[in-house]
Design a protein around this motif. Structure first.
Motif, PDB file in Angstrom:
ATOM      1  N   THR A 171       0.746  -1.277   0.066  1.00 54.63           N
ATOM      2  CA  THR A 171      -0.022  -0.021   0.076  1.00 54.63           C
ATOM      3  C   THR A 171       0.918   1.175   0.020  1.00 54.63           C
ATOM      4  N   PHE A 172       1.983   1.413   0.612  1.00 45.55           N
ATOM      5  CA  PHE A 172       3.167   2.218   0.676  1.00 45.55           C
ATOM      6  C   PHE A 172       4.388   1.979   0.023  1.00 45.55           C
ATOM      7  N   SER A 173       5.066   2.967  -0.095  1.00 39.72           N
ATOM      8  CA  SER A 173       6.185   2.679  -0.562  1.00 39.72           C
ATOM      9  C   SER A 173       7.147   1.619   0.313  1.00 39.72           C
ATOM     10  N   PHE A 174       7.716   0.441  -0.574  1.00 38.53           N
ATOM     11  CA  PHE A 174       8.518  -0.511   0.450  1.00 38.53           C
ATOM     12  C   PHE A 174       9.557  -1.204  -0.760  1.00 38.53           C
ATOM     13  N   ALA A 175      10.498  -1.534  -0.270  1.00 32.04           N
ATOM     14  CA  ALA A 175      11.700  -2.258  -1.039  1.00 32.04           C
ATOM     15  C   ALA A 175      11.702  -1.485  -2.440  1.00 32.04           C
ATOM     16  N   GLN A 176      11.524  -2.126  -3.628  1.00 32.37           N
ATOM     17  CA  GLN A 176      11.597  -1.728  -4.921  1.00 32.37           C
ATOM     18  C   GLN A 176      10.577  -0.822  -5.314  1.00 32.37           C
ATOM     19  N   TYR A 177       9.387  -0.856  -4.831  1.00 36.00           N
ATOM     20  CA  TYR A 177       8.202  -0.029  -4.869  1.00 36.00           C
ATOM     21  C   TYR A 177       8.304   1.390  -4.154  1.00 36.00           C
ATOM     22  N   ASN A 178       8.444   2.430  -5.151  1.00 39.16           N
ATOM     23  CA  ASN A 178       8.499   4.027  -4.295  1.00 39.16           C
ATOM     24  C   ASN A 178       7.693   4.805  -5.260  1.00 39.16           C
ATOM     25  N   ASP A 179       6.737   5.361  -4.206  1.00 41.28           N
ATOM     26  CA  ASP A 179       5.836   6.269  -4.886  1.00 41.28           C
ATOM     27  C   ASP A 179       5.707   7.436  -3.750  1.00 41.28           C
ATOM     28  N   PRO A 180       6.146   8.730  -4.510  1.00 36.91           N
ATOM     29  CA  PRO A 180       6.105   9.787  -3.324  1.00 36.91           C
ATOM     30  C   PRO A 180       4.615  10.070  -2.648  1.00 36.91           C
ATOM     31  N   LYS A 181       3.794   9.749  -3.420  1.00 43.84           N
ATOM     32  CA  LYS A 181       2.411  10.175  -2.845  1.00 43.84           C
ATOM     33  C   LYS A 181       1.999   9.165  -1.804  1.00 43.84           C
ATOM     34  N   PHE A 182       2.735   8.068  -1.622  1.00 43.40           N
ATOM     35  CA  PHE A 182       2.413   6.987  -0.581  1.00 43.40           C
ATOM     36  C   PHE A 182       3.521   6.643   0.178  1.00 43.40           C
ATOM     37  N   GLN A 183       3.901   7.560   0.958  1.00 42.62           N
ATOM     38  CA  GLN A 183       5.114   7.164   1.759  1.00 42.62           C
ATOM     39  C   GLN A 183       4.420   6.827   3.023  1.00 42.62           C
ATOM     40  N   ASN A 184       3.600   7.465   3.785  1.00 47.17           N
ATOM     41  CA  ASN A 184       2.800   7.117   5.131  1.00 47.17           C
ATOM     42  C   ASN A 184       1.533   7.758   5.256  1.00 47.17           C
ATOM     43  N   PHE A 185       0.996   7.336   5.978  1.00 47.74           N
ATOM     44  CA  PHE A 185      -0.377   8.067   6.526  1.00 47.74           C
ATOM     45  C   PHE A 185      -0.682   8.222   7.972  1.00 47.74           C
TER      46      PHE A 185
END
Length: 292
Positions: free
Chosen positions: A38-52
């Motif tokens: 759901t949030f950026s993790f490992a190789q998946y990185n999306d500035p819009k989904f870092q934490n909530f």
């Protein structure tokens, strides 16, 4: 609140509700591990989904038989696993292994559906999570929360939460450590949570879960019953795990979620009620993450 017949409900007028579709999550399939982020993790990185809020990681994982995560370190994070199906064996650097005995959960524990295993990384801890079953995969949620302060003493807890209670409404699983950010060593060892019968976390954070029958509903009271410090502007993430049973839910009478979907709920306050209706072909297991 007990499961009640499904009925029309009015949404919270002040709430901001944003869907996070399952297909929009990060995804990695390593063969032995099939993981959605759901949030950026490992190789998946999306500035819009870092934490909530304090919520940093929500991974939905499936691990193949005789596979798993080898011993690896953590620090300065609150990490917990919610088991949906199968079994997951936890071993920890803080304890002496005793040849596979399950008599003491603090030595060696093989988790099953309904179990939640919680780790405070603090100044440093190492653990492994393995699916030691010969035939069946394990399906679980792994969740990380940012603690209210760093360099906490490492610890962990394992608790089981009944199916029957979840079928009667939302069950609170995790609540803040009662002593708060300035807890003494004695208070840390006592590990008393704000909500009795829950796992204590070092954050202004709650986790709950409910199993809602087809055509029924359950309500989550944001912030619990005076369990949190931050009363205004809370951030609630609601997730419908991808159990492949045909579950579907509706939030606040308007927003519909399928399996694997989640929803960000903002501009809500402690005491507000989130009504969740089960509108699919089967019962829906719903997880709610309520953060400052």
């Amino acid at each position: 609140m007990s499961n009640i017949p499904r009925a029309m409900s009015k949404s919270l007028a002040h709430a901001r509700i944003v869907l996070r579709r399952s297909s929009d999550r990060g995804h990695a399939n390593h063969g032995w591990l099939d993981s959605y982020h759901t949030f950026s993790f490992a190789q998946y990185n999306d500035p819009k989904f870092q934490n909530f809020g304090a919520l940093r990681v929500l991974n939905e994982d499936r691990v193949a038989p005789n596979n798993g995560f080898p011993t690896h370190p953590h620090r300065d994070a609150e990490i917990f696993s919610y088991i949906l199906s199968g079994e997951l064996t936890h071993r920890d650097s803080m304890v002496t292994k005793k040849g596979g005995s399950t008599a003491n959960k603090n030595d060696f524990y093989r988790m099953h559906r309904g179990d939640v295993q919680f780790t405070t990384g603090g100044t440093g801890i190492a653990h492994s999570e393995q699916n030691e079953h010969a035939n069946d995969e394990v399906h679980f949620l792994q969740i990380w929360v940012m603690p209210w302060r760093k360099s906490l003493p490492p610890t962990y807890h394992t608790m089981t939460f009944s199916e029957a209670a979840k079928r009667n409404g939302f069950v609170t699983i995790i609540s803040p450590l009662q002593a708060g950010p300035k807890a003494t060593h004695k208070e840390e060892n006592a590990a008393i949570p704000m909500v009795e019968g829950t796992i204590p976390i070092h954050a202004d954070f709650l986790m709950g879960a409910s199993i809602i029958a087809k055509g029924r509903s359950a309500s989550w009271k944001i912030g619990g019953n005076d369990a949190v410090q931050s009363k205004l502007g809370r951030k609630v993430y609601l997730h419908l795990p991808m159990r492949k049973v045909g579950a579907k839910i509706k939030l606040a009478g308007e927003t519909e979620l399928g399996e694997g979907d989640g929803v960000f709920v903002e501009n809500v306050n402690a005491g507000d009620q989130l009504l969740v209706e089960s509108v699919g072909d089967q019962e829906a297991e719903v997880v709610v993450l309520d953060s400052n």
